[in-house]
Scaffold this motif. Structure first.
Motif, PDB file in Angstrom:
ATOM      1  N   MET A  41       0.826  -1.199   0.000  1.00  0.00           N
ATOM      2  CA  MET A  41       0.000   0.000   0.000  1.00  0.00           C
ATOM      3  C   MET A  41       0.865   1.255   0.000  1.00  0.00           C
ATOM      4  N   GLU A  42       1.840   1.285   0.897  1.00  0.00           N
ATOM      5  CA  GLU A  42       2.719   2.453   1.005  1.00  0.00           C
ATOM      6  C   GLU A  42       3.500   2.662  -0.294  1.00  0.00           C
ATOM      7  N   ARG A  43       3.955   1.574  -0.876  1.00  0.00           N
ATOM      8  CA  ARG A  43       4.692   1.654  -2.137  1.00  0.00           C
ATOM      9  C   ARG A  43       3.803   2.215  -3.246  1.00  0.00           C
ATOM     10  N   SER A  44       2.557   1.761  -3.305  1.00  0.00           N
ATOM     11  CA  SER A  44       1.632   2.246  -4.317  1.00  0.00           C
ATOM     12  C   SER A  44       1.387   3.742  -4.175  1.00  0.00           C
ATOM     13  N   MET A  93       4.747   9.957  -7.141  1.00  0.00           N
ATOM     14  CA  MET A  93       5.909  10.190  -8.009  1.00  0.00           C
ATOM     15  C   MET A  93       5.497  10.387  -9.466  1.00  0.00           C
ATOM     16  N   PHE A  94       4.536   9.621  -9.925  1.00  0.00           N
ATOM     17  CA  PHE A  94       4.118   9.760 -11.321  1.00  0.00           C
ATOM     18  C   PHE A  94       3.279  11.014 -11.533  1.00  0.00           C
ATOM     19  N   ALA A  95       2.538  11.448 -10.519  1.00  0.00           N
ATOM     20  CA  ALA A  95       1.862  12.747 -10.619  1.00  0.00           C
ATOM     21  C   ALA A  95       2.919  13.849 -10.729  1.00  0.00           C
ATOM     22  N   ALA A  96       3.995  13.709  -9.972  1.00  0.00           N
ATOM     23  CA  ALA A  96       5.098  14.679 -10.047  1.00  0.00           C
ATOM     24  C   ALA A  96       5.795  14.611 -11.405  1.00  0.00           C
ATOM     25  N   ALA A 139      15.875  -2.679 -16.044  1.00  0.00           N
ATOM     26  CA  ALA A 139      16.642  -2.230 -14.885  1.00  0.00           C
ATOM     27  C   ALA A 139      16.009  -2.683 -13.562  1.00  0.00           C
ATOM     28  N   ARG A 140      14.688  -2.613 -13.483  1.00  0.00           N
ATOM     29  CA  ARG A 140      13.977  -2.959 -12.251  1.00  0.00           C
ATOM     30  C   ARG A 140      12.670  -3.665 -12.606  1.00  0.00           C
ATOM     31  N   PRO A 141      12.745  -4.938 -12.943  1.00  0.00           N
ATOM     32  CA  PRO A 141      11.546  -5.662 -13.391  1.00  0.00           C
ATOM     33  C   PRO A 141      10.383  -5.605 -12.401  1.00  0.00           C
ATOM     34  N   ASP A 142      10.680  -5.561 -11.102  1.00  0.00           N
ATOM     35  CA  ASP A 142       9.607  -5.525 -10.111  1.00  0.00           C
ATOM     36  C   ASP A 142       8.914  -4.167 -10.045  1.00  0.00           C
ATOM     37  N   ALA A 143       9.476  -3.150 -10.689  1.00  0.00           N
ATOM     38  CA  ALA A 143       8.867  -1.811 -10.692  1.00  0.00           C
ATOM     39  C   ALA A 143       7.771  -1.676 -11.750  1.00  0.00           C
ATOM     40  N   LEU A 144       7.682  -2.625 -12.649  1.00  0.00           N
ATOM     41  CA  LEU A 144       6.687  -2.553 -13.727  1.00  0.00           C
ATOM     42  C   LEU A 144       5.389  -3.191 -13.222  1.00  0.00           C
ATOM     43  N   LEU A 145       4.575  -2.372 -12.558  1.00  0.00           N
ATOM     44  CA  LEU A 145       3.341  -2.869 -11.933  1.00  0.00           C
ATOM     45  C   LEU A 145       2.250  -3.206 -12.941  1.00  0.00           C
ATOM     46  N   SER A 146       2.378  -2.675 -14.162  1.00  0.00           N
ATOM     47  CA  SER A 146       1.364  -2.952 -15.192  1.00  0.00           C
ATOM     48  C   SER A 146       1.383  -4.409 -15.630  1.00  0.00           C
ATOM     49  N   ARG A 147       2.453  -5.095 -15.364  1.00  0.00           N
ATOM     50  CA  ARG A 147       2.568  -6.516 -15.751  1.00  0.00           C
ATOM     51  C   ARG A 147       2.409  -7.450 -14.550  1.00  0.00           C
ATOM     52  N   ALA A 148       2.180  -6.876 -13.385  1.00  0.00           N
ATOM     53  CA  ALA A 148       2.078  -7.713 -12.165  1.00  0.00           C
ATOM     54  C   ALA A 148       0.760  -8.429 -12.092  1.00  0.00           C
TER      55      ALA A 148
END
Length: 181
Positions: free
Chosen positions: A1-4, A10-13, A172-181
């Motif tokens: 939750m905190e990560r989301s 960050m993406f709004a920024a 670089a960071r496969p776990d950062a791609l939440l669209s594929r999770a």
């Protein structure tokens, strides 16, 4: 939750930061900006729901008066300008790009992100942009479509960039791609 929550902020920024890149305003009052690249990335990286929330957070800050849109625009007045259709379409475009990323999870990330950006960040977004121009500028559907067609080359470049950026992030960071999770 905190990560989301952190990623949404960050993406709004990111969308706000892309607004600092100088804009080019077309003769009928609609600016060409880099911010739609941020909208595309919200969907391709964060996925449908988180991407939508990032864009909604950005738009809420704009509505509160923060000058986060390209050219330092902000406040409720931007929601009555010729750009209103695009602004309303941004969260839906991010959702669609994220949804297409999920649906295209069998094809390579970069290609999927490029296609998702075209379908969500251009096709879906243009439906809203055209509708906004029809209402605000009192144009016919054909006239509004002709006006919006000026955006196609720049938006295709942004879609390609979104594909490369999403692919680079996935490597670089496969776990950062939440669209594929």
């Amino acid at each position: 939750m905190e990560r989301s929550v952190t990623l949404i902020a960050m993406f709004a920024a990111l969308i706000a930061a892309l607004g600092l890149i100088p804009q080019f305003t077309l003769a009928f009052g609609v600016p060409i900006t880099a911010q739609t690249l941020g909208v595309m990335l919200c969907g391709t990286v964060l996925g449908a729901w988180r991407g939508t929330l990032a864009v909604l957070l950005f738009l809420a800050l704009v509505a509160l008066g923060l000058p986060l849109l390209a050219g330092g625009r902000g406040g409720l007045g931007v929601f009555t300008s010729p750009t209103v259709g695009f602004l309303i379409g941004w969260p839906i475009a991010a959702f669609a790009a994220g949804l297409f990323m999920h649906l295209f999870r069998q094809i390579p990330v970069g290609l999927a992100a490029g296609i998702a950006s075209v379908l969500g960040g251009i096709v879906v977004l243009y439906v809203f942009g055209i509708a906004g121009l029809m209402v605000v500028l009192d144009k016919t559907a054909l006239e509004a479509t002709a006006l919006v067609s000026a955006f196609i080359p720049g938006d295709l470049i942004k879609a390609v960039l979104a594909g490369f950026i999403t692919q680079g992030l996935a490597r670089a960071r496969p776990d950062a791609l939440l669209s594929r999770a």
